[in-house]
Write an enzyme that holds these catalytic residues in place. Structure first.
Site, PDB file in Angstrom:
ATOM      1  N   HIS A 106      57.101  45.803  37.382  1.00  0.00           N
ATOM      2  CA  HIS A 106      58.067  46.829  36.968  1.00  0.00           C
ATOM      3  C   HIS A 106      57.846  48.153  37.666  1.00  0.00           C
ATOM      4  O   HIS A 106      56.730  48.610  37.867  1.00  0.00           O
ATOM      5  CB  HIS A 106      58.177  46.958  35.447  1.00  0.00           C
ATOM      6  CG  HIS A 106      57.011  47.554  34.717  1.00  0.00           C
ATOM      7  ND1 HIS A 106      56.856  48.917  34.531  1.00  0.00           N
ATOM      8  CD2 HIS A 106      55.961  46.982  34.095  1.00  0.00           C
ATOM      9  CE1 HIS A 106      55.761  49.146  33.813  1.00  0.00           C
ATOM     10  NE2 HIS A 106      55.183  47.991  33.540  1.00  0.00           N
ATOM     11  N   ASP A 125      49.954  50.764  35.566  1.00  0.00           N
ATOM     12  CA  ASP A 125      51.119  50.243  34.822  1.00  0.00           C
ATOM     13  C   ASP A 125      52.399  50.891  35.335  1.00  0.00           C
ATOM     14  O   ASP A 125      52.851  51.865  34.770  1.00  0.00           O
ATOM     15  CB  ASP A 125      50.902  50.530  33.327  1.00  0.00           C
ATOM     16  CG  ASP A 125      51.968  49.912  32.446  1.00  0.00           C
ATOM     17  OD1 ASP A 125      52.773  49.112  32.929  1.00  0.00           O
ATOM     18  OD2 ASP A 125      51.993  50.265  31.244  1.00  0.00           O
ATOM     19  N   GLU A 159      61.451  48.611  32.259  1.00  0.00           N
ATOM     20  CA  GLU A 159      60.599  47.689  31.486  1.00  0.00           C
ATOM     21  C   GLU A 159      60.050  48.377  30.253  1.00  0.00           C
ATOM     22  O   GLU A 159      59.975  47.784  29.160  1.00  0.00           O
ATOM     23  CB  GLU A 159      59.448  47.176  32.368  1.00  0.00           C
ATOM     24  CG  GLU A 159      58.596  46.086  31.723  1.00  0.00           C
ATOM     25  CD  GLU A 159      57.397  46.595  30.925  1.00  0.00           C
ATOM     26  OE1 GLU A 159      56.743  45.786  30.269  1.00  0.00           O
ATOM     27  OE2 GLU A 159      57.132  47.822  30.957  1.00  0.00           O
ATOM     28  N   GLU A 160      59.614  49.629  30.433  1.00  0.00           N
ATOM     29  CA  GLU A 160      58.866  50.331  29.387  1.00  0.00           C
ATOM     30  C   GLU A 160      59.708  50.696  28.164  1.00  0.00           C
ATOM     31  O   GLU A 160      59.174  51.184  27.169  1.00  0.00           O
ATOM     32  CB  GLU A 160      58.246  51.616  29.960  1.00  0.00           C
ATOM     33  CG  GLU A 160      57.208  51.387  31.061  1.00  0.00           C
ATOM     34  CD  GLU A 160      55.882  50.859  30.525  1.00  0.00           C
ATOM     35  OE1 GLU A 160      55.800  50.492  29.350  1.00  0.00           O
ATOM     36  OE2 GLU A 160      54.924  50.832  31.325  1.00  0.00           O
ATOM     37  N   ASP A 187      51.955  42.729  36.159  1.00  0.00           N
ATOM     38  CA  ASP A 187      52.030  44.011  35.447  1.00  0.00           C
ATOM     39  C   ASP A 187      50.608  44.390  35.050  1.00  0.00           C
ATOM     40  O   ASP A 187      50.061  43.825  34.099  1.00  0.00           O
ATOM     41  CB  ASP A 187      52.944  43.867  34.219  1.00  0.00           C
ATOM     42  CG  ASP A 187      53.116  45.194  33.483  1.00  0.00           C
ATOM     43  OD1 ASP A 187      52.529  46.204  33.920  1.00  0.00           O
ATOM     44  OD2 ASP A 187      53.826  45.201  32.450  1.00  0.00           O
ATOM     45  N   HIS A 264      50.255  54.568  29.945  1.00  0.00           N
ATOM     46  CA  HIS A 264      51.228  55.334  29.158  1.00  0.00           C
ATOM     47  C   HIS A 264      50.749  56.758  28.915  1.00  0.00           C
ATOM     48  O   HIS A 264      51.108  57.374  27.913  1.00  0.00           O
ATOM     49  CB  HIS A 264      51.545  54.637  27.821  1.00  0.00           C
ATOM     50  CG  HIS A 264      52.074  53.258  27.988  1.00  0.00           C
ATOM     51  ND1 HIS A 264      52.271  52.387  26.951  1.00  0.00           N
ATOM     52  CD2 HIS A 264      52.461  52.570  29.104  1.00  0.00           C
ATOM     53  CE1 HIS A 264      52.743  51.232  27.414  1.00  0.00           C
ATOM     54  NE2 HIS A 264      52.861  51.320  28.718  1.00  0.00           N
TER      55      HIS A 264
END
Ligand code: BES
Ligand code: ZN
Length: 295
Positions: A106, A125, A159-160, A187, A264
């Site tokens: 992603h 990520d 994606e997130e 991922d 994140h």
């Protein structure tokens, strides 16, 4: 079911092409791509930065495959947000050219309150997955590789925020009856959380194809340790494909408990994995073997 007719042979029989490709893969190239992607303020699905990152990647892939008429880059528009997915199609040359193998990662990132100017480098990520696929693309281009089946590399948007980009694409392919024989998702590949190198996630994935992935690792990357774990929920884009009836696999950087805790956040940078991409290289190599042997 109709899908069972697509069950492909998982024979491992193209060692010459795989080994020639593996010898050309470079962790320094993967690290450089991770850095470029991390340099965007963020890659949010609904920010100007996320849009710019998609345009940059499309240009990067176009440059890599320039002059190869059977390799074509496009951007996939989505209903509902501005960030496009990026797709590279390597047109198959054999009788099975209608059948398609999909390798994905992603493109978007997220952090904090997800406001449009938030810092979200998303190095692990999932710049690390996109960069690993980019290295496979670079090697295929260098070798002027022509598979029998068609191979698609997709950097998914959004994606997130609920696997939205991959859901739209998998739905479109299912409705079109596109014969997708296998899907591999990368991922998070750069942070080694355990002594065991490669973790095959068994939920929301296809058991037969997971065995093939393990067999590929044993055949071509015999020094790697392989473990099995689960996310426990549809944690990445492989779940979108599984939900539409396609065979998907998800090899991951660590056990679920020992993953990179900086994701994140503004701290998901290359520093977290020592400014090197040796772990990510293993996933690029596995993806290359997967693409060649299924392609
Ligand atoms: N890369 C993560 C998934 C992940 C995180 C896998 C940690 C294994 C360990 C992915 O980008 C993500 O953040 N997914 C979301 C769920 C998704 C449906 C929005 C998550 O895990 O919260
Ligand atoms: Zn994430």
């Amino acid at each position: 079911s109709a899908r069972l007719a697509l069950a492909p042979s998982y024979a491992i029989d193209d060692a010459a092409e795989v080994n020639a490709g593996l010898a050309l893969t470079q962790d320094s190239r993967i690290l450089a791509t991770i850095q470029r992607l991390s340099d965007f303020q963020n890659r949010l699905y609904d920010s100007s930065h996320g849009v710019a990152a998609s345009d940059w990647l499309a240009g990067e892939w176009r440059g890599i495959v320039a002059g190869r008429s059977w390799m074509k880059v496009s951007q996939v528009r989505h209903a509902g947000w501005p960030q496009k997915s990026v797709k590279l199609v390597i047109q198959g040359s054999g009788p099975g050219a209608a059948e398609t193998v999909v390798l994905g990662a992603h493109l978007d990132s997220i952090a904090g309150n997800a406001s449009s100017e938030v810092r979200a480098p998303g190095a692990d990520d999932d710049a690390s997955g996109v960069a690993a696929l980019t290295e496979v693309i670079r090697v295929f281009s260098e070798r002027n590789y022509r598979p029998q089946r068609t191979i698609e590399f997709i950097a998914y948007a959004a994606e997130e925020v609920g696997l939205r980009g991959s859901q739209q694409i998998a739905k479109k392919y299912q409705r079109a009856g596109k014969p997708v024989v296998g899907v591999l998702q990368l991922d998070m590949t750069a942070f080694q959380g355990d002594p065991t190198d490669l973790w095959i996630f068994t939920d929301y994935t296809n058991a037969a194809q997971n065995q093939f992935v393990a067999d590929l690792a044993a055949a071509y990357l015999p020094l790697l340790g392989v473990g099995y774990d689960r996310c426990g929920y549809g944690c990445s884009d492989h779940a979108s494909w599984t939900g539409r009836g396609f065979a998907a696999s998800f090899p991951f950087e660590a056990s679920f408990a020992h993953d990179n805790k900086a994701i994140h956040s503004a701290n998901d940078t290359t520093t977290t994995f020592g400014n090197q991409a040796r772990h990510a290289l293993k996933f690029a190599q596995l993806a290359l073997a997967y693409a060649v042997e299924l392609g």
